[in-house]
Design a protein around this motif. Structure first.
Motif, mmCIF file in Angstrom:
data_model
loop_
_atom_site.group_PDB
_atom_site.id
_atom_site.type_symbol
_atom_site.label_atom_id
_atom_site.label_comp_id
_atom_site.label_asym_id
_atom_site.label_seq_id
_atom_site.Cartn_x
_atom_site.Cartn_y
_atom_site.Cartn_z
ATOM 1 N N MET A 1 0.834 -1.194 0.000
ATOM 2 C CA MET A 1 0.000 0.000 0.000
ATOM 3 C C MET A 1 0.875 1.253 0.000
ATOM 4 S SD MET A 1 -3.117 -1.094 -0.002
ATOM 5 C CE MET A 1 -4.269 0.059 0.666
ATOM 6 N N LEU A 2 0.315 2.283 -0.524
ATOM 7 C CA LEU A 2 1.010 3.568 -0.571
ATOM 8 C C LEU A 2 0.356 4.556 0.390
ATOM 9 C CD1 LEU A 2 1.566 3.797 -4.414
ATOM 10 C CD2 LEU A 2 3.286 3.347 -2.664
ATOM 11 N N GLN A 3 -0.178 4.017 1.480
ATOM 12 C CA GLN A 3 -0.888 4.828 2.463
ATOM 13 C C GLN A 3 -0.050 6.013 2.913
ATOM 14 O OE1 GLN A 3 -4.031 3.653 3.054
ATOM 15 N NE2 GLN A 3 -4.441 5.592 4.046
ATOM 16 N N ASN A 4 -0.646 7.200 2.815
ATOM 17 C CA ASN A 4 -0.019 8.449 3.266
ATOM 18 C C ASN A 4 1.254 8.831 2.512
ATOM 19 O OD1 ASN A 4 -2.056 8.758 5.253
ATOM 20 N ND2 ASN A 4 -0.947 7.314 6.541
ATOM 21 N N LYS A 5 1.460 8.273 1.340
ATOM 22 C CA LYS A 5 2.616 8.633 0.508
ATOM 23 C C LYS A 5 2.170 9.685 -0.499
ATOM 24 C CE LYS A 5 5.280 5.439 2.247
ATOM 25 N NZ LYS A 5 6.364 5.743 3.130
ATOM 26 N N GLU A 22 -6.344 7.756 -10.099
ATOM 27 C CA GLU A 22 -7.400 7.067 -9.358
ATOM 28 C C GLU A 22 -6.882 5.801 -8.694
ATOM 29 O OE1 GLU A 22 -10.483 6.587 -12.282
ATOM 30 O OE2 GLU A 22 -11.078 8.696 -12.140
ATOM 31 N N ARG A 23 -6.076 5.037 -9.415
ATOM 32 C CA ARG A 23 -5.530 3.802 -8.839
ATOM 33 C C ARG A 23 -4.589 4.110 -7.673
ATOM 34 N NH1 ARG A 23 -5.683 -0.986 -11.958
ATOM 35 N NH2 ARG A 23 -5.034 -1.934 -10.008
ATOM 36 N N LEU A 24 -3.758 5.145 -7.833
ATOM 37 C CA LEU A 24 -2.864 5.535 -6.746
ATOM 38 C C LEU A 24 -3.658 5.953 -5.508
ATOM 39 C CD1 LEU A 24 -0.218 7.522 -8.806
ATOM 40 C CD2 LEU A 24 0.190 5.372 -7.579
ATOM 41 N N MET A 27 -4.991 3.180 -3.574
ATOM 42 C CA MET A 27 -3.965 2.511 -2.779
ATOM 43 C C MET A 27 -3.555 3.346 -1.571
ATOM 44 S SD MET A 27 -3.030 -0.408 -4.592
ATOM 45 C CE MET A 27 -4.456 -0.840 -3.741
ATOM 46 N N GLY A 28 -4.239 4.483 -1.370
ATOM 47 C CA GLY A 28 -3.977 5.300 -0.192
ATOM 48 C C GLY A 28 -3.018 6.452 -0.404
#
Length: 124
Positions: A1-5, A22-24, A27-28
């Motif tokens: 996940m790319l949470q908070n990135k 949208e996809r990014l 992924m957060g």
């Protein structure tokens, strides 16, 4: 996940940029951009100090995006390239940068971004 990135998206084709953004976000990630020109991209990089990684088209409306890549590298921001051309045509200076051919397999790009942001976090 790319949470908070915070992921900078540099892509001049809206039909490619929008679904990638949208996809990014799914992924957060927080998407910075998308930007479509070298000038716009460099200006945004200067305004946003905490970019975690970037996803960047090699060719922006006929101009190679290398000035953006140099700016990101100077700031130690990892990035991946997207290209509609042969990936081997990317400048030798950027041989170690992951390059993905369009149409993009998003899962592979996501894995590369995750790896780059994980590596950045451990090197800080």
């Amino acid at each position: 996940m790319l949470q908070n990135k915070q992921i900078l998206l540099v892509e001049d084709d809206f039909l490619i940029a929008r679904p990638l953004a949208e996809r990014l976000e799914d992924m957060g990630a927080t998407v910075i951009g998308p930007t479509a020109t070298i000038e716009e991209s460099i200006a945004l990089i200067a305004r946003v100090p905490d970019i975690d990684a970037a996803l960047m088209d090699v060719n922006l409306a006929g101009e190679m995006s290398y000035p953006v890549a140099y700016d990101l590298a100077r700031r130690n921001v990892p990035f991946v390239f997207l290209t509609a051309y042969d990936p081997s045509l990317v400048a030798a200076r950027f041989r170690d940068v992951p390059v993905f051919a369009k149409p993009v397999e998003f899962e592979r790009v996501l894995e590369a971004l995750q790896s780059l942001t994980d590596g950045k976090a451990s090197s800080n």
